[in-house]
Motif scaffolding. Structure first.
Motif, PDB file in Angstrom:
ATOM      1  N   TYR A 102       0.815  -1.205   0.000  1.00 42.99           N
ATOM      2  CA  TYR A 102       0.000   0.000   0.000  1.00 42.99           C
ATOM      3  C   TYR A 102       0.861   1.272   0.000  1.00 42.99           C
ATOM      4  O   TYR A 102       0.427   2.324  -0.465  1.00 42.99           O
ATOM      5  CB  TYR A 102      -0.933   0.008   1.216  1.00 42.99           C
ATOM      6  N   LYS A 103       2.085   1.162   0.515  1.00 40.52           N
ATOM      7  CA  LYS A 103       2.990   2.307   0.565  1.00 40.52           C
ATOM      8  C   LYS A 103       3.852   2.412  -0.691  1.00 40.52           C
ATOM      9  O   LYS A 103       4.509   3.434  -0.909  1.00 40.52           O
ATOM     10  CB  LYS A 103       3.903   2.199   1.788  1.00 40.52           C
ATOM     11  N   ARG A 104       3.839   1.379  -1.502  1.00 36.30           N
ATOM     12  CA  ARG A 104       4.708   1.342  -2.673  1.00 36.30           C
ATOM     13  C   ARG A 104       4.210   2.293  -3.755  1.00 36.30           C
ATOM     14  O   ARG A 104       3.012   2.436  -3.977  1.00 36.30           O
ATOM     15  CB  ARG A 104       4.755  -0.095  -3.220  1.00 36.30           C
ATOM     16  N   GLU A 105       5.143   2.930  -4.436  1.00 34.92           N
ATOM     17  CA  GLU A 105       4.803   3.835  -5.532  1.00 34.92           C
ATOM     18  C   GLU A 105       4.469   3.047  -6.794  1.00 34.92           C
ATOM     19  O   GLU A 105       4.959   1.930  -6.992  1.00 34.92           O
ATOM     20  CB  GLU A 105       5.977   4.783  -5.816  1.00 34.92           C
ATOM     21  N   ASP A 106       3.634   3.640  -7.646  1.00 35.68           N
ATOM     22  CA  ASP A 106       3.277   2.990  -8.900  1.00 35.68           C
ATOM     23  C   ASP A 106       4.505   2.812  -9.796  1.00 35.68           C
ATOM     24  O   ASP A 106       5.411   3.645  -9.808  1.00 35.68           O
ATOM     25  CB  ASP A 106       2.241   3.818  -9.657  1.00 35.68           C
TER      26      ASP A 106
END
Length: 228
Positions: A102-106
């Motif tokens: 959920y914290k990961r960037e696209d």
């Protein structure tokens, strides 16, 4: 004893059955449903062909009960238990690593919007997703992980996991066992002599829905992007 000759052996269920018998079949079922690296391993075709070899597998491992039905029941139950364990491991992995996703960037390979879409899908169709995924190669490897990531209710997941594992195992293993008997008695055809064709048909039947979903999904995405 079978020996590895080419990469084709890796997707040939009979190779695993002859190479490691009962215990290797159990490990493959666990790996295919519980480990990231297991997505390429045979699943549906392995169960079906294990059903054809059910009496031989149980006899070589525990000694035959003298009943083809009981031997097939034992094999189906053991496979179901390994499938349940595999899915629980996949769910646990997703549950523990979910916050990081959920914290990961696209990126090119990861879009956070799909995670939210998966969450909404599991909220509405969680049980159906778990059950249907059992019969879809590749998908069944990742669905329990996604269920963990989106924090699907643990008790609900466990119930769906158990139900789908027994449904998947009993349907395919018993189909293999009794269709083999039927073809021998009624038509004089030994399915063991046609396993290559059987595997090909099973792979096509089980992967076609996945391929169609991917193709139409990409078309829909293009239409949405062009319209926005």
């Amino acid at each position: 004893m079978e020996h590895f000759e080419s990469w084709k052996d890796l997707i040939n269920p009979e190779f695993y059955i002859k190479l490691g018998g009962f215990w290797l079949v159990m490990f493959i079922i666990f790996a295919e449903t519980g480990l990231f690296v297991g997505f390429f391993l045979p699943g549906d075709s392995l169960l079906f062909i294990s059903g054809i070899y059910s009496v031989e597998l149980i006899s070589a491992t525990f000694g035959s009960t003298g009943s083809g039905f009981l031997d097939t029941t034992i094999l189906s139950t053991c496979i179901a238990l390994c499938a349940i364990l595999g899915n629980e491991v996949g769910y646990w992995f997703g549950y523990k690593t979910g916050p990081a996703f959920y914290k990961r960037e696209d990126s090119f390979f990861f879009k956070k919007k799909y995670l939210f879409q998966a969450h909404d899908f599991f909220e509405k169709h969680g049980s159906l997703a778990i059950i249907m995924a059992r019969f879809l190669p590749i998908v069944r490897t990742f669905v329990p992980i996604v269920a963990g990531i989106v924090k699907m209710d643990k008790k609900r997941f466990l119930f769906d996991n158990i139900f789908s594992a027994f449904l998947w195992s009993y349907t395919l293993v018993f189909a293999g066992h009794y269709l083999d008997r039927l073809f021998i008695v009624e038509f004089g055809i030994d399915l063991k002599a046609h396993l290559g064709s059987i595997v090909l048909v099973l792979v096509l039947v089980t992967t076609l829905p996945v391929i169609l979903k991917l193709v139409f999904g990409k078309v829909k995405d293009r239409e949405e992007n062009s319209g926005s």
